[in-house]
Design an enzyme around this catalytic site. Structure first.
Site, PDB file in Angstrom:
ATOM      1  CG  ASP A   1     -22.281  78.931  34.865  1.00 41.17           C
ATOM      2  OD1 ASP A   1     -22.017  78.625  36.047  1.00 41.17           O
ATOM      3  OD2 ASP A   1     -21.812  78.337  33.885  1.00 41.17           O
TER       4      ASP A   1
ATOM      5  CG  HIS B   1     -25.160  70.650  36.647  1.00 40.74           C
ATOM      6  ND1 HIS B   1     -23.968  69.968  36.509  1.00 40.74           N
ATOM      7  CD2 HIS B   1     -24.838  71.887  37.115  1.00 40.74           C
ATOM      8  CE1 HIS B   1     -22.966  70.768  36.871  1.00 40.74           C
ATOM      9  NE2 HIS B   1     -23.463  71.934  37.242  1.00 40.74           N
TER      10      HIS B   1
END
Lengths: 398, 161
Positions: free
Chosen positions: A216, A308
């Site tokens: 992330d 995403h």
């Protein structure tokens, strides 16, 4: 209490070097090296003085507390300046691993452990103090998004102190000092603790993993680069915000129970990246640029429409942000469902031009929305750093 | 330790050229905020004082604009209770040593405050010494602080001057 300052320190240093001398054998040297390794985190210091506040352009620390305050009704600009005088000195000392003045437990200053804290101000502070004219360009409360399920107890606030360190005891003690010095001026609105990896788990510069398992923070501007400067640090507008930045904070809850029902290929398609190393589905390494046009032999896009990273990809140059998300773990319910997620933070020069267009695309279509729910939200303007005897946000409150 | 002390005794000789700022050096000074105080309110100054001279120095008192009376106090056990009292003859800082003024210990007591002393405010304090030049320190910040088993705002506090 009487101590022979200097003499005492000299004696301690001499004793320490004597110990090293005795342990000069090979085994001794390796023991010494191991001891250094065990306490390396204590001695690592962030830089407090400089053009920017610290704790943003820095490899993520192990633990964090985000503390938001609402000012007391009678508080004026002059009061804010007195508050900033206390915080500036406190943060300078804590960053150096020293106790704050008047610390009732100075023995807890056990090391710097990359302690950082920065201060920011929410839009509500500017209206309460009549400082609307000092609001930076592109800074305003976020609009409501369809995906939001926001809770008051995790949202908004007049003032933010975002504290982080590589050690939980250092974090707790530093937090206590900063909050103690804030109580004459404000009450605590919320505190949100979070964490990333312990020091030594991930090489500096490598992206860490969130609790869904994803790498992330990929495609962030590189720390120390001119790219970082142009995405994050503000260089015009009101004097106090120069060298500062704008923060979007989102508390994002993860639905791990349903996420874990997916197999690896499905999880990877939701994001558009491989779980193993964060590489785009069209590449081999995390740093490879995603090929959004690539198709399977059957004609389907390799990185699907709903992925995403496709939705988050900039459509205009400048639609970029710097993300520094910590995880949170707030326990679990009786069925064992964990209350976990992200203290998601994005830093930028202009929220309206950088974060908002990205978030609007994600709101419209992003399969990840099925497993992630924003439950807290706030924006803060972070003043620039200090040099010498300057105070944080001195130009705003003088 | 004695050996080490002798070793370091040579250093002041080497540094005599830059030791012209001798006297007493104050570090990490702060004053307890006293927002609830009215005329006659009290607070205290804390920090570290180092005597860089070759002879003993005595802290005998001080001055500051915000207090009508400044005294050197100690906390001491009197009749089984910790009490605060003025130190007879002042507080001695031996040559080359430091003393720490801290809550629950020795402190520079400010009495008859002329105004509220709010957290984050700065004051200027002069420390009066016998045996060294007085020093005036600006920018001593007021900290919100509890602790040291002191209760300056309590009417029950006894002062054994």
């Amino acid at each position: 209490m009487v101590s022979r300052r200097g003499f005492l320190a000299g004696g301690a240093a001499a004793a320490a070097s004597g110990a090293v001398g005795i342990a000069a054998g090979a085994a001794g040297a390796s023991l010494a090296a191991e001891a250094d390794l065990e306490t390396f985190a204590a001695s690592r210091q962030a830089e407090f003085y400089g053009p920017h506040q610290s704790g943003i352009e820095l490899d993520i620390q192990a633990v964090t507390n985000m503390v938001a305050f609402d000012i007391k009704e009678s508080v004026t600009k002059a009061d804010m300046l007195r508050w900033m005088r206390l915080l500036t000195d406190d943060i300078a000392r804590l960053t150096a691993g020293e106790p704050v003045l008047a610390d009732p437990a100075p023995e807890l200053a056990i090391g710097a452990a990359r302690f950082t804290a920065y201060v920011g101000f929410g839009p509500s502070l500017f209206s309460k103090l009549g400082l609307e004219a000092q609001m930076p360009e592109g800074f305003a409360e976020l609009p409501a998004f369809g995906v939001d399920q926001l809770q008051e107890r995790y949202s908004a606030g007049d003032v933010l102190i975002h504290i982080a360190a590589d050690d939980p005891v250092v974090l707790a003690h530093g937090t206590r000092g900063l909050v103690r010095d804030s109580m004459p001026f404000a009450s605590v609105r919320w505190v949100q603790p979070g964490f990333a990896h312990s020091p030594g788990m991930i090489p500096a510069g490598l992206t860490h993993r969130n609790l869904m398992g994803q790498v992330d923070g990929t495609a962030n501007p590189e720390l120390g680069s001119s790219d970082f400067d142009s995405v994050v640090w503000i260089n015009d507008g009101p004097e106090w915000i120069k060298g500062g930045t704008l923060l979007v904070f989102r508390r994002i809850a993860m639905q791990l129970d349903t996420w874990d029902q997916l197999g690896t290929p499905s999880k990877e398609e939701v994001i558009g990246r491989k779980l193993s190393n964060g590489a785009p589905l069209t590449g081999e390494r995390e740093t490879d640029v995603p090929d959004l046009g690539a198709r399977h032999p059957n004609g389907l896009l390799v990185i699907p429409e709903f992925a995403h990273i496709r939705r988050a990809a900039p459509q205009e140059s400048g639609e970029r942000i710097f993300r520094r998300p910590f995880s949170y773990d707030n326990g679990m319910n009786e069925r064992g469902s964990m209350d976990v997620g992200l203290l998601w933070t994005a830093y930028q020069r202009d929220i309206s031009k950088q974060y908002l267009p990205i978030q609007r695309r994600l709101e419209q279509l992003d399969l990840l929305n099925q497993w992630t729910v924003p439950i807290g939200s706030a924006v803060f303007a972070i003043p620039g750093g200090v040099q010498g005897s300057e105070l944080l946000a001195e130009a705003l409150f003088s | 330790m004695r050996k080490i002390s002798l070793l370091f005794l040579t250093i002041p000789l080497l540094l005599t050229g830059c030791a012209s700022t001798g006297g007493v050096v104050a570090e990490d000074l702060w004053v307890k905020s006293s927002e609830m105080s009215m005329q006659g309110g009290m607070t205290a100054v804390y920090g570290t004082l180092t005597n860089n001279t070759q002879q003993d120095v005595v802290l005998v008192g001080g001055e500051t604009e915000i207090a009508g009376v400044v005294e050197v106090h100690e906390m001491t056990m009197i009749g089984g209770e910790m009490k605060m009292q003025e130190i007879d003859g002042g507080l001695t800082i031996p040559a080359g040593m430091s003393i720490v003024l801290e809550p629950g210990g020795n402190h520079l007591m400010l009495m008859m405050l002329t105004d509220d002393l709010e957290a984050g405010e700065e004051i200027s304090v002069t420390f009066d010494f016998d045996g060294a030049e007085d020093i005036t320190v600006d920018g001593i910040v007021a900290k919100p602080a509890e602790g040291g088993d002191e209760d300056y705002h309590s009417g029950e506090m006894e002062m054994d001057n």
